[in-house]
Design an enzyme around this catalytic site. Structure first.
Site, short mmCIF file in Angstrom:
data_model
loop_
_atom_site.label_atom_id
_atom_site.label_comp_id
_atom_site.label_asym_id
_atom_site.label_seq_id
_atom_site.Cartn_x
_atom_site.Cartn_y
_atom_site.Cartn_z
N GLY A 141 17.35 -3.20 58.28
CA GLY A 141 16.05 -2.63 57.71
C GLY A 141 15.89 -1.46 58.39
N SER A 142 14.54 -1.13 58.40
CA SER A 142 13.80 0.09 58.44
C SER A 142 13.77 0.45 60.11
CB SER A 142 12.49 0.36 58.16
OG SER A 142 12.58 0.59 56.66
#
Length: 591
Positions: free
Chosen positions: A297-298
């Protein structure tokens, strides 16, 4: 009886002619004694001869016994297959605290022929050893069903041996062996690993550095790890607390010195006791830090924004179009917290914009992005010696769609060690220093390979700090310390489809962010696999509400151990940006 005929009868082969002559002279002496009528002389000579023969026999047996005891190697402890157990050196943490050692133990061997009631022996042994393993039970049944002496169970402590010995049962024998013992039980169990019954490293550090550990054992020495048990204890305590609160299926934590690459703590939840590794769930023995991959993810936006800045494709103030979702090749990329307006690269990072990061990646192009990802160590297996280290799962094609997805942590899966090594390299001044489980000599700093400029490194430190000051990482803030970090929440897949009910939440942090580019800095990362939300997180499963607060608690506890002092006034991200760089600040990474 003629003595001349004695050797053939008893099967003795005379080695020399002189011995024959000597026996013949004795025979003549007997004949003379009979001829002279002195039977007592005949008897004395015969008694002397028999005594000499027995003396020679016993002397030969004694010499053989001494030789076997001193030179046959039978005094070495035996493994399960009868081979000598390999002696292993102690394992210690970086401060000399004991993590693994050898202690005398015993193995139970049963000779069924010597037992008077095999059923009684079976039941008595099981009562005395209620925690015997299933394999031990099967061996006990097999041995008592046969007629040959055989091994039943090993690794018995002195107390266990005494319980069995006090049964006073015939046929039970005990052989001493050297057993590997882990006095800290489940603390750092995935890092240390374990040795098997034959004294060979089978997992973790024990396997990775098996030759060094055996060499240390032969010299009576010890092998130190880079682990700091004080840091390890704090990390495991906080990781277990948040994992229990969020009812996760698994969790990992790691702490590194980003200047030296030393792993100071590494934890995988759930854990296991290497002294009783057959007692728990097999899944607990998986080292999730090194041996399991996730879409992160981020947190991957650290890599993408750093690559964009360092390659010169964007600057910190470059305005990116994030006013609407990004549509490409049959899919739409959205922002979790859409701003619906153009944003600078700094704002893209702070608002964790998928759209903005995808557009930065598009400006770089596939090849430039791959080159940077490779320099960050994301495309290869993390080689820290552990056999458990998993290779990343990479896309077959790096088309525009893949580049966009990979820029914000999808389309590829890596281990937490990949993230720790790559982020550490960006934040330590821009040098890729491989992670290690061996301590680095005090005062020494590996040079590493230049991957980004010091300017890029300081800019990323500033962005990380800003994200904790006023972005998604606010709950990782610790009073008196300049903490920087980045959140990452990724949806998982079920049957090949995105499952919004299952997520992975992670937070990677660096502290202190203030100070010169070559200052001592440490990375703390926690990843939660399928958090479910709780009262403490306000029902949220996102990294900012679950992993970030746990990282903050770890930093608060370990900072004193690492020599990071609490400051009354902490520099803001803007003030820290004004600090000077070193002479090689203009050196660039991949283009």
């Amino acid at each position: 009886m003629s003595l001349a005929g004695l050797p053939p009868r008893i099967g003795v082969r005379l080695p020399t002619r002189r011995l024959l002559d000597w026996i013949q002279s004795l025979e003549h002496a007997f004949e003379r004694a009979r001829a002279e009528g002195k039977a007592e002389n005949d008897t004395r000579v015969r008694i002397l001869l028999v005594s000499c023969l027995f003396g020679l026999i016993f002397a030969g047996l004694a010499v053989g016994a001494i030789r076997a005891a001193l030179f046959s190697g039978l005094d070495a402890p035996l493994g399960r297959g009868g081979a000598p157990v390999l002696q292993r050196g102690d394992l210690t943490d970086r401060n000399g605290l004991l993590m693994a050692t050898n202690l005398p133990h015993y193995r139970l061997v049963i000779d069924p022929v010597e037992t008077f009631d095999r059923a009684y022996v079976r039941n008595a042994v099981l009562r005395a050893m209620p925690d015997i393993s299933a394999a031990g039970r099967r061996r006990l049944e097999r041995v008592l069903a046969g007629d040959e002496r055989a091994f039943v169970v090993g690794g018995l402590t002195a107390a266990q041996r005494a319980r069995l010995h006090d049964l006073a049962l015939g046929g039970l024998h005990f052989e001493e062996e050297d057993a590997r013992v882990y006095p800290l039980e489940d603390l750092a169990s995935h890092v240390v690993g374990f040795a098997n019954a034959d004294g060979e490293g089978a997992a973790g550090f024990e396997r990775a550095f098996d030759a060094d550990i055996r060499a240390a054992g032969a010299d009576g020495g010890a092998v130190p790890l880079s682990i700091d048990l004080r840091v390890q204890g704090a990390l495991e305590t906080e990781l277990e607390a948040v994992a229990t609160d969020q009812r996760v299926v698994g969790a990992v934590g790691v702490v590194t010195n980003i200047q030296t690459g030393e792993i100071l703590a590494m934890a995988s939840y759930p854990d296991f006791d290497p002294n009783r590794r057959g007692a728990g769930d097999a899944s607990a023995m998986v080292n999730r830090v090194a041996g399991q991959v996730w879409e992160m993810g981020s947190t991957f936006k650290i890599f993408s924004i750093a690559a964009g800045l360092d390659s010169g494709r964007v600057d910190i103030d470059t305005v990116i179009d994030t006013g609407s979702p990004l549509r490409m090749a049959g899919r739409t990329i959205n922002d979790f917290h859409a701003q619906n307006r153009p944003m600078s690269v700094e704002e893209v990072f702070l608002h964790s914009s998928n759209v903005g990061t995808s557009r930065v990646a598009a400006l770089m192009g596939s090849q430039v992005m791959q080159d940077y990802y490779r320099s960050f160590g994301l495309l290869d297996r993390q080689r820290i010696g552990l056999a458990e280290s998993a290779a990343p799962l990479l896309p077959r094609r790096w088309d525009a769609n893949t580049v966009a997805s990979a820029s914000f942590g999808h389309a590829m899966a890596v281990t937490p060690l990949h993230v720790a090594a790559g982020v550490g390299a960006i934040m330590n001044g821009g040098r890729y220093v491989p992670l290690t489980l061996r301590p680095v000599r005090p005062g020494r700093r590996p040079q590493g390979q230049r991957i980004v400029t010091e300017v890029t490194s300081m800019r990323m430190l500033r962005l990380m700090r800003l994200n904790v000051e006023r972005g998604s990482g606010r709950r990782a803030a610790v009073e008196g310390f300049s903490v920087g970090g980045k959140t990452g929440t990724a949806e998982k897949y079920t049957n090949g489809r995105v499952d919004r009910t299952r997520v992975t939440s992670s937070f990677v942090s660096v502290f202190p962010t203030e100070g010169p580019v070559n200052a001592d800095r440490y990375l703390v990362m926690i990843l939660l696999d399928e958090p479910r939300g709780s009262e403490a997180s306000g029902g949220a499963r996102t990294a900012g509400m679950t992993a970030a607060p746990a990282v903050g608690r770890v930093i608060r506890r370990i900072a004193p151990f690492l020599g990071v002092e609490r400051r009354l006034e902490v520099l803001s991200a803007s003030e820290a940006e004004a600090l000077p760089l070193s002479e090689d600040a203009s050196l660039a990474g991949p283009r």
